[in-house]
Structure formats: C-alpha cells, structure tokens
Design a protein around this motif. Structure first.
Motif, short mmCIF file in Angstrom:
data_model
loop_
_atom_site.label_atom_id
_atom_site.label_comp_id
_atom_site.label_asym_id
_atom_site.label_seq_id
_atom_site.Cartn_x
_atom_site.Cartn_y
_atom_site.Cartn_z
N LEU A 222 6.22 10.41 59.29
CA LEU A 222 5.76 10.78 57.96
C LEU A 222 5.25 12.22 57.90
CD1 LEU A 222 3.85 7.66 56.54
CD2 LEU A 222 6.22 8.36 56.18
N LEU A 223 5.10 12.86 59.04
CA LEU A 223 4.62 14.23 59.04
C LEU A 223 5.63 15.14 58.34
CD1 LEU A 223 3.25 14.72 62.69
CD2 LEU A 223 1.94 14.30 60.61
N THR A 224 5.12 15.99 57.45
CA THR A 224 5.98 16.96 56.77
C THR A 224 5.69 18.38 57.23
OG1 THR A 224 4.44 17.13 54.90
CG2 THR A 224 6.24 15.51 54.73
N GLU A 225 4.53 18.61 57.83
CA GLU A 225 4.16 19.95 58.27
C GLU A 225 3.25 19.87 59.48
OE1 GLU A 225 1.54 23.73 56.55
OE2 GLU A 225 2.85 22.59 55.17
N LEU A 226 3.48 20.75 60.44
CA LEU A 226 2.60 20.90 61.60
C LEU A 226 2.32 22.38 61.80
CD1 LEU A 226 3.75 18.46 64.45
CD2 LEU A 226 1.46 18.66 63.50
N ASP A 227 1.06 22.72 61.85
CA ASP A 227 0.64 24.10 62.06
C ASP A 227 0.01 24.19 63.45
OD1 ASP A 227 -0.38 26.67 61.97
OD2 ASP A 227 -1.02 26.51 59.89
N ILE A 228 0.74 24.80 64.39
CA ILE A 228 0.30 24.89 65.77
C ILE A 228 -0.52 26.18 65.92
CG2 ILE A 228 0.99 24.86 68.19
CD1 ILE A 228 1.91 22.40 66.62
N PRO A 229 -1.82 26.09 66.19
CA PRO A 229 -2.66 27.29 66.18
C PRO A 229 -2.32 28.28 67.29
CG PRO A 229 -3.92 25.37 66.92
CD PRO A 229 -2.60 24.86 66.46
N PHE A 230 -2.81 29.49 67.10
CA PHE A 230 -2.52 30.60 68.03
C PHE A 230 -2.99 30.30 69.44
CE2 PHE A 230 -3.14 34.72 70.01
CZ PHE A 230 -2.01 35.43 69.59
N SER A 231 -4.02 29.47 69.57
CA SER A 231 -4.59 29.17 70.89
C SER A 231 -3.67 28.34 71.77
CB SER A 231 -5.92 28.43 70.72
OG SER A 231 -5.74 27.24 69.95
N VAL A 232 -2.69 27.67 71.19
CA VAL A 232 -1.80 26.80 71.97
C VAL A 232 -0.84 27.66 72.79
CG1 VAL A 232 0.03 25.07 71.87
CG2 VAL A 232 -1.96 24.88 70.36
N ASN A 233 -0.84 27.45 74.11
CA ASN A 233 0.05 28.23 74.98
C ASN A 233 1.11 27.38 75.66
OD1 ASN A 233 -1.33 27.08 77.31
ND2 ASN A 233 -2.97 28.57 76.94
N TYR A 234 1.14 26.07 75.37
CA TYR A 234 2.14 25.20 75.99
C TYR A 234 2.45 24.04 75.05
CZ TYR A 234 4.44 22.09 79.37
OH TYR A 234 5.33 21.28 80.00
#
Length: 245
Positions: free
Chosen positions: A110-122
C-alpha cells in the motif's frame, strides 16, 4: 548499545525474558535500545524514543499494523523488519537512520511514497520488492550504497517496481539504480528567490509545492509580469500545490 550493528530474528523467543511482561511496552519487546519483536495485536506501532535498532523480522507479516512511528534515535532497520505489512499506507523515516536491511519493506503493497533520508548510507537487496503501488522513491544521499541486482530473480523478486519514479541527485547511486532497473529518474532540485522587494518563494520538485511568503505586497510584486516572465514559469508544469502565506 550504539555499537550494535545487527540483531537477528527471534533471538529471545521462548525464553524467560520473552515471557516477562516487564520487558514489553505497548506490545513491543525491547532489549535495551533494540526493538526485538511485536505482538500481532498492534495496529498503531509506536517505537519508543531511545530505540536505535529494529531486529530482523521484528514486525513482519502483521496485517493489523496501519501506522508506524519511529523515533529520532533510530539508526538501523534490519532485514525484513517491516516485511509484508499489507495494511500500512505510509511510513516516515527520521533523519539519523543509517542502515536499511534486505527486504525491509518487501510486500508493503500500500506504500505510495518512501523518502529515504540523507543519513542512510546502505540499502539492502530487495528492500522495495513487491511494493506495487510505490510511485515515489526518494533517495537523498547521493553516495548511498544500494545493493541491487536488476536481473530477474527466481520467484519474480525485483529491486523496484516498474511504475516507481526514483528521485535523487544527478550522478548519484540513485540514478544508477533507476537506470539499471529501467525506471524513471528525476533529479532532485529546489529553487527559491525573491519577487519584488519583499515577496519570497520556494519550490520543491518532489512534492511539487510552490510556497510564496511575505505576501502583504504580493500583487504589487507580480502585477508587472507578463506571460512567461514569472520566476517559476520554466517549471510551471511541475507545480501541483501553491501555498500563499
């Protein structure tokens, strides 16, 4: 606890610790700064502040979960942590998360959007497998390691849905990921400026929002513009929402 890098599935299940109600809060089993698992009775999952890591398969296959709230302290989401949450329409990932494991959101259809923040490195393999309604995947760290195999896997697993648009910086690993998987890529950009002596504006192409502020003299600021002269004219087709303050 900050030295923890990974916690596997069911490490304390069927132990005295597991059966001690004192170790559970709001139907979530905690071990120091780690959330180990949750009961299937959870519908609105709220991970307590101070939690840094969510274990393998911690909340997977729970069709009762309709919302997830993660604390700012969160650093690591292990493999399959939110796998097959078929009733979850959205999730906000706080800045500070560093690691998203394999198949972390696999089957969250059901997810329509995912915002992966800048801090994620993997980001692990198949993190977005079977997210069939995912329209926007925003990956803000241009150097994020994204484990990807764009070849067909047995069973039809894929790295990203073909209908997904990936957003990221030009030349980023997000752009490579999109190109490898044959999906649309849009370069992240935001613009801002001044019109007239006081009126300020900003535009964000992810949300398509044009914000105009300090508008006491707004009409005086723009009444001299003819067609094609407004500062946002060049990206007018991307504007979906206008906020005037």
């Amino acid at each position: 606890a900050s030295s923890l890098k990974y916690i596997g599935q069911d490490i304390l299940r069927e132990t005295a610790y597991y059966y001690d109600d004192a170790n559970w809060q709001n139907d979530v089993l905690y071990l120091d700064s780690a959330a180990l698992c949750g009961r299937n009775t959870i519908s609105n999952l709220k991970i307590k502040e101070g939690t840094e890591i969510i274990a393998d398969y911690a909340f997977a296959c729970n069709d009762n979960i309709v919302s997830v709230s993660l604390p700012d302290s969160m650093r690591i989401i292990c493999d399959l942590a939110f796998d097959d949450l078929h009733a979850l329409p959205s999730i906000e990932l706080p800045d500070g998360i560093e690691y998203i494991g394999k198949s972390a959101f696999d089957g969250c259809d059901l997810l329509t959007e995912l915002d992966i923040p800048f801090s994620v490195n993997y980001i692990g393999l198949f993190a977005f497998n079977r997210t069939d309604k995912l329209e926007k995947l925003i990956i803000r760290n241009p150097h994020c390691t994204i484990i990807d195999n764009h070849e067909e896997y047995a069973g039809g697993a894929y790295s990203v849905n073909t209908n997904t648009t990936v957003y990221g910086e030009e030349g980023s690993t997000a752009e490579t990921f999109a190109n490898n998987n044959g999906v649309d890529f849009v370069a992240l950009f935001s613009q801002s400026g001044k019109t007239g002596s006081r009126c300020m504006w900003t535009f964000d192409n992810v949300s398509g929002t044009l914000s105009i502020s300090n508008t006491s003299n707004y009409y005086d600021s723009i009444d001299s513009y003819t067609y094609g002269k407004a500062p946002w004219f060049s990206f007018r087709e991307s504007i979906k929402t206008v906020i005037v303050e």
